[in-house]
Design an enzyme around this catalytic site. Structure first.
Site, PDB file in Angstrom:
ATOM      1  N   GLY A  10       0.929  -1.193   0.029  1.00  0.00           N
ATOM      2  CA  GLY A  10      -0.105   0.065   0.070  1.00  0.00           C
ATOM      3  C   GLY A  10       1.006   1.316  -0.037  1.00  0.00           C
ATOM      4  N   ALA A  11       0.976   1.867  -1.183  1.00  0.00           N
ATOM      5  CA  ALA A  11       1.953   3.089  -1.366  1.00  0.00           C
ATOM      6  C   ALA A  11       1.052   4.302  -1.323  1.00  0.00           C
ATOM      7  CB  ALA A  11       2.724   2.931  -2.375  1.00  0.00           C
ATOM      8  N   GLY A  12       0.260   4.340  -0.545  1.00  0.00           N
ATOM      9  CA  GLY A  12      -0.549   5.482  -0.305  1.00  0.00           C
ATOM     10  C   GLY A  12      -0.154   6.554   0.622  1.00  0.00           C
ATOM     11  N   VAL A  14      -0.514   6.515   4.047  1.00  0.00           N
ATOM     12  CA  VAL A  14       0.297   6.060   5.330  1.00  0.00           C
ATOM     13  C   VAL A  14       1.641   5.214   4.762  1.00  0.00           C
ATOM     14  CG1 VAL A  14       0.251   4.417   7.119  1.00  0.00           C
ATOM     15  CG2 VAL A  14      -1.702   5.753   6.526  1.00  0.00           C
ATOM     16  N   ASP A  34       2.133  -1.401  -4.535  1.00  0.00           N
ATOM     17  CA  ASP A  34       0.758  -1.069  -4.740  1.00  0.00           C
ATOM     18  C   ASP A  34       0.234  -2.081  -5.727  1.00  0.00           C
ATOM     19  OD1 ASP A  34      -1.837   0.506  -4.878  1.00  0.00           O
ATOM     20  OD2 ASP A  34      -0.649   1.785  -3.341  1.00  0.00           O
ATOM     21  N   ARG A  91     -14.136   3.689  11.615  1.00  0.00           N
ATOM     22  CA  ARG A  91     -13.354   2.702  11.147  1.00  0.00           C
ATOM     23  C   ARG A  91     -13.849   1.451  10.856  1.00  0.00           C
ATOM     24  NH1 ARG A  91     -10.580   4.834  15.689  1.00  0.00           N
ATOM     25  NH2 ARG A  91      -8.874   6.292  15.295  1.00  0.00           N
ATOM     26  N   ASN A  98     -12.073  -3.906   3.325  1.00  0.00           N
ATOM     27  CA  ASN A  98     -10.586  -4.080   3.571  1.00  0.00           C
ATOM     28  C   ASN A  98     -10.252  -5.502   4.102  1.00  0.00           C
ATOM     29  OD1 ASN A  98      -9.861  -1.408   3.131  1.00  0.00           O
ATOM     30  ND2 ASN A  98      -9.587  -0.671   5.426  1.00  0.00           N
ATOM     31  N   ASN A 123      -7.200  -0.415   8.467  1.00  0.00           N
ATOM     32  CA  ASN A 123      -8.535  -0.428   9.669  1.00  0.00           C
ATOM     33  C   ASN A 123      -9.601  -1.230   8.955  1.00  0.00           C
ATOM     34  OD1 ASN A 123      -8.091   1.248  11.993  1.00  0.00           O
ATOM     35  ND2 ASN A 123      -7.535   2.754  10.547  1.00  0.00           N
ATOM     36  N   HIS A 178      -8.632  -0.348  18.787  1.00  0.00           N
ATOM     37  CA  HIS A 178      -8.249   1.023  18.305  1.00  0.00           C
ATOM     38  C   HIS A 178      -9.735   1.872  17.913  1.00  0.00           C
ATOM     39  CE1 HIS A 178      -6.029   4.017  16.084  1.00  0.00           C
ATOM     40  NE2 HIS A 178      -6.376   3.631  14.764  1.00  0.00           N
TER      41      HIS A 178
HETATM   42  N1  APR Z   1      -2.416  -4.356  -2.690  1.00  0.00           N
HETATM   43  C1  APR Z   1      -1.713  -3.469  -2.350  1.00  0.00           C
HETATM   44  N2  APR Z   1      -2.159  -2.037  -2.185  1.00  0.00           N
HETATM   45  C2  APR Z   1      -3.464  -1.986  -2.216  1.00  0.00           C
HETATM   46  C3  APR Z   1      -4.348  -2.943  -2.524  1.00  0.00           C
HETATM   47  C4  APR Z   1      -3.776  -4.218  -2.420  1.00  0.00           C
HETATM   48  N3  APR Z   1      -4.697  -5.285  -2.809  1.00  0.00           N
HETATM   49  N4  APR Z   1      -5.614  -2.578  -2.261  1.00  0.00           N
HETATM   50  C5  APR Z   1      -5.719  -1.221  -2.252  1.00  0.00           C
HETATM   51  N5  APR Z   1      -4.119  -1.084  -1.841  1.00  0.00           N
HETATM   52  C6  APR Z   1      -3.561   0.509  -2.128  1.00  0.00           C
HETATM   53  C7  APR Z   1      -4.189   1.757  -2.667  1.00  0.00           C
HETATM   54  O1  APR Z   1      -3.983   1.543  -4.252  1.00  0.00           O
HETATM   55  C8  APR Z   1      -3.626   3.028  -2.180  1.00  0.00           C
HETATM   56  O2  APR Z   1      -2.483   3.324  -2.814  1.00  0.00           O
HETATM   57  O3  APR Z   1      -3.441   1.032  -0.529  1.00  0.00           O
HETATM   58  C9  APR Z   1      -3.406   2.300  -0.651  1.00  0.00           C
HETATM   59  C10 APR Z   1      -4.162   3.123   0.479  1.00  0.00           C
HETATM   60  O4  APR Z   1      -3.553   4.253   0.404  1.00  0.00           O
HETATM   61  P1  APR Z   1      -4.484   5.620   0.930  1.00  0.00           P
HETATM   62  O5  APR Z   1      -5.875   5.548   0.202  1.00  0.00           O
HETATM   63  O6  APR Z   1      -3.887   6.872   0.765  1.00  0.00           O
HETATM   64  O7  APR Z   1      -4.825   5.077   2.333  1.00  0.00           O
HETATM   65  P2  APR Z   1      -4.085   5.638   3.801  1.00  0.00           P
HETATM   66  O8  APR Z   1      -4.451   6.986   4.165  1.00  0.00           O
HETATM   67  O9  APR Z   1      -2.724   5.156   3.253  1.00  0.00           O
HETATM   68  O10 APR Z   1      -4.591   4.430   4.674  1.00  0.00           O
HETATM   69  C11 APR Z   1      -4.488   3.307   4.452  1.00  0.00           C
HETATM   70  O11 APR Z   1      -4.315   2.664   6.850  1.00  0.00           O
HETATM   71  O12 APR Z   1      -4.579   4.213   8.614  1.00  0.00           O
HETATM   72  C12 APR Z   1      -5.265   2.938   7.845  1.00  0.00           C
HETATM   73  O13 APR Z   1      -7.494   3.390   7.783  1.00  0.00           O
HETATM   74  C13 APR Z   1      -6.485   3.500   6.981  1.00  0.00           C
HETATM   75  O14 APR Z   1      -7.203   1.511   6.171  1.00  0.00           O
HETATM   76  C14 APR Z   1      -6.579   2.658   5.902  1.00  0.00           C
HETATM   77  C15 APR Z   1      -4.888   2.487   5.675  1.00  0.00           C
END
Ligand code: APR
Length: 311
Positions: A10-12, A14, A34, A91, A98, A123, A178
Site C-alpha cells: 500500500g503506497a498511499g 500511510v 501497490d 473505522r 478491507n 483499519n 483502536h
Molecule cells: N494491494 C496493495 N495495495 C493496495 C491494495 C492491494 N490489494 N488495495 C489497495 N491498495 C492501496 C491503494 O491503491 C492505495 O494506494 O492501498 C493504498 C491506500 O492508500 P490511501 O488511500 O492513501 O490510504 P491511507 O491513508 O494510506 O490509509 C491506508 O491505513 O490508517 C489506515 O484507515 C487507514 O485502512 C487505511 C489504511
C-alpha cells in the site's frame, strides 16, 4: 552486515510516509508495493524518495513494485493496503472492503516472506490484524497491529500541550481496541516521572482522554479527503525500528492475547516488549475496577468486529 529489508504494502499516504520515516532512520532497504492499476505510482514515489538520499545522507535501496517478487525475504512487512475513511465514516465501516484486501495481501506476504514480522495498519485495525494472522498462518507473535503507539502518541501530545512541557517527558499507556472505546489510562501517564493526575484537574483530564479517543476522527474531519498519516506512519516505524534493531521497547500494540488479560484469543492493544522475534512478551498491568470495566467494553467491541469478518 546485511541490511534489513522492509516491504510496505500500500503506497498511499500511510505507506509512503512509512517509507519516508524508515529511510530517514536508515532502517534498511525498502520495497513499496501497490496494485497493478496504479502501475508507476509506487515506482515514482520510491525513486523520488531515493533521490532525497544524497541530501539527507541515508544509504537505503528504495524500489517500487506492483508485484511481490521484489519483496522476497523481507524482515518486516508493513500492511497499509486498503481504503481510508472519509468524514462521517467510522473505522468499522471499512470492514468488508478491507477484509478482502488484507486477506489477499497477507497470503502474498506469507508466500514471499515466510519469516517476516507483519505489522498491520489497515483499519478497522483489530479485525484486520486478525484477518492477516488467519490468512498468513504466521505465529501470532509475528503479526502485530499498530494502534497503541499512535493512540498513546496522541494522548502524549495533548498532555504535553496542556502541561506546557516537552513531549519527550510524557509517558503514557493505552489499552484496548483502536476505536472510540480505547482506554487511555490516567494512572499510567507521567510527566517527567510525576503522575499527570497531580498536574491536571480531573475534569480537564477527562476532556483530554475524550479528545484522544476521537483523535483519528478529528483529523478526518479536518482533511475531509482521507485519514491521518504522519503520526500513524511514525508510530509504525517506531515499531519497525524496535524489531529491526532488537530494542526490546515496551510499546502498546495490538497483540494476540489468549490467557493474557483473559482476552481469549483476540488481538487487542496491550503493552508488549518488541524485538527481533516480534511480540517477545506481553506485560500485564494492574487495573482497578473502573479500568477493568473500560477494558472489557473495548475487548467486547473487538470481539463483535471479528465476528463480523467474512473471510
Ligand atoms: N494491494 C496493495 N495495495 C493496495 C491494495 C492491494 N490489494 N488495495 C489497495 N491498495 C492501496 C491503494 O491503491 C492505495 O494506494 O492501498 C493504498 C491506500 O492508500 P490511501 O488511500 O492513501 O490510504 P491511507 O491513508 O494510506 O490509509 C491506508 O491505513 O490508517 C489506515 O484507515 C487507514 O485502512 C487505511 C489504511
Amino acid at each position: 552486515m546485511r541490511r534489513a529489508k522492509i516491504s510496505i504494502i500500500g503506497a498511499g499516504n500511510v505507506g509512503a510516509t512509512c517509507a519516508h520515516w524508515a529511510a530517514a532512520k536508515e532502517l534498511g532497504d525498502i520495497v513499496l508495493v501497490d496494485i497493478p492499476q496504479v502501475e508507476g505510482m509506487p515506482q515514482g514515489k520510491a525513486l523520488d524518495l531515493f533521490q532525497a538520499s544524497p541530501v539527507e545522507g541515508f544509504d537505503s535501496k528504495i524500489i517500487g513494485a506492483t508485484t511481490y517478487e521484489p519483496t522476497a525475504g523481507s524482515d518486516v512487512v508493513i500492511v497499509t493496503a486498503g481504503v481510508a475513511r472519509k468524514p462521517g465514516m467510522s473505522r468499522d465501516d471499512l470492514i468488508n472492503i478491507n477484509t478482502g484486501i488484507v486477506k489477499s495481501v497477507a497470503e502474498s506476504v506469507a508466500k514471499w516472506s515466510p519469516n517476516a514480522i507483519m505489522l498491520v495498519v489497515s483499519n478497522p485495525l483489530d479485525a484486520m490484524v486478525y484477518v492477516a494472522w488467519r490468512a498468513s498462518g504466521f505465529d501470532p507473535k509475528k503479526v502485530i497491529g499498530q494502534a497503541g503507539v499512535l493512540d498513546a502518541a496522541r494522548y502524549r501530545a495533548f498532555l504535553a500541550m496542556e502541561i506546557g512541557c516537552s513531549v519527550e517527558d510524557i509517558h503514557a499507556l493505552l489499552l484496548g481496541g483502536h476505536g472510540d472505546d480505547m482506554v487511555p489510562l490516567k494512572r499510567y501517564a507521567f510527566a517527567g516521572g510525576i503522575p499527570i493526575t497531580q498536574l491536571i484537574k480531573p475534569d480537564r483530564l477527562e476532556q483530554i482522554v475524550d479528545r484522544t479517543r476521537k483523535g483519528g476522527a478529528e483529523i478526518v474531519g479536518l482533511l475531509k479527503t482521507g485519514s491521518a498519516y504522519y503520526a500513524p506512519a511514525s508510530s509504525t516505524v517506531a515499531m519497525t525500528e524496535a524489531i529491526i534493531r532488537d530494542k526490546k521497547r515496551i510499546l502498546a500494540c495490538a497483540a494476540y492475547c489468549e490467557k493474557e488479560y483473559r482476552v481469549g484469543g483476540y488481538f487487542v492493544g496491550v503493552p508488549c516488549v518488541l524485538g527481533t522475534d516480534g511480540v517477545e512478551k506481553i506485560i500485564e498491568v494492574e487495573l482497578d475496577e473502573e479500568e477493568k470495566a473500560m477494558f472489557q467494553t473495548s475487548v467486547d467491541h473487538v470481539k463483535e468486529l471479528v465476528k463480523a469478518v467474512k473471510m
